[in-house]
Design an enzyme around this catalytic site. Sequence first.
Site, PDB file in Angstrom:
ATOM      1  N   TYR A  70      -8.254 -21.032  -0.353  1.00 55.88           N
ATOM      2  CA  TYR A  70      -9.595 -21.667  -1.292  1.00 55.88           C
ATOM      3  C   TYR A  70      -9.101 -22.215  -2.262  1.00 55.88           C
ATOM      4  O   TYR A  70      -9.393 -23.808  -2.539  1.00 55.88           O
ATOM      5  CB  TYR A  70     -10.118 -20.225  -1.635  1.00 55.88           C
ATOM      6  CG  TYR A  70     -11.374 -20.712  -2.684  1.00 55.88           C
ATOM      7  CD1 TYR A  70     -12.491 -21.316  -2.304  1.00 55.88           C
ATOM      8  CD2 TYR A  70     -10.878 -20.630  -4.106  1.00 55.88           C
ATOM      9  CE1 TYR A  70     -13.410 -21.448  -3.215  1.00 55.88           C
ATOM     10  CE2 TYR A  70     -12.052 -20.860  -5.169  1.00 55.88           C
ATOM     11  CZ  TYR A  70     -13.276 -21.430  -4.451  1.00 55.88           C
ATOM     12  OH  TYR A  70     -14.186 -22.074  -5.367  1.00 55.88           O
ATOM     13  N   SER A 123     -13.434 -26.313  -8.696  1.00 55.64           N
ATOM     14  CA  SER A 123     -13.212 -24.854  -9.264  1.00 55.64           C
ATOM     15  C   SER A 123     -11.951 -25.030 -10.220  1.00 55.64           C
ATOM     16  O   SER A 123     -10.892 -25.914  -9.703  1.00 55.64           O
ATOM     17  CB  SER A 123     -12.666 -23.937  -8.263  1.00 55.64           C
ATOM     18  OG  SER A 123     -12.182 -22.506  -8.892  1.00 55.64           O
TER      19      SER A 123
END
Length: 251
Positions: free
Chosen positions: A173, A150
């Site tokens: 995350y 990401s």
Amino acid sequence: MQTSPVALVTGANQGIGFQIAKELSAKGFIVLLGSRNLARGEAAASEVGPTAAALQLDVTDQASVTAAAERVRLEFGRLDVLIQNAAIATVSDREQTGEELAAANRPSVVSLDDMRTVWDTNVFGVLAVYQAMLPILRITPNARIVNVSSGAGSLTVVSDPRSPLRPLFDVSYAASKTALNALTVAMAIELEADGIKVNAVSPGYTKTRLTSFAGTETVAEGAAEAVRVALLGPDAPTGGFTHATIGPLPW
């Protein structure tokens, strides 16, 4: 030994992983859909078509990972592409915005147990699957690994005060994706002499369950870069981090 190329996609019973599986199947791959829940994986595989099969694979369960690798070795005898897509953003089932997730996962307030759970899937699970599948990848010519990361994990990006991702950087995350990027580089260095390409890709802000379907990109758009990199030939670069439309991303 299976003569058609074989791809394994973790977390493939829904979202980006499912889309990747569909596209690789259409490109002539036997696709193994890794899924914690075998029934969901079988339903997804039946939707992909006859060149797809479900593979029970919980990346946080070493016994499951070992059994999955043994099945791949015995039943297929090769693994051309490993796409590490399985990931979670939170342990909560409640839909949350990115801002809410970031607020709950600041260094000062994050639950260590929750953080460990996220990292167990996003980091240690990736390493467990890598170690289990590597012997099969090594006997398959021109094998490659794609880690679905990401842009939120880019330290360069979030260190820029002007970046819209900076306020969303959390230790659960987002930082797990930073760690995944580090794993990607380490894997690429380790496997360079073997000719196995290892790259990370960013799907962007995609409309999936992980983003509470609040993304700006479709699932097809989110899967595009993983599929492109998976199909690159033996002369392709290794140790990179890319996005379908942006191109190379900074670590």
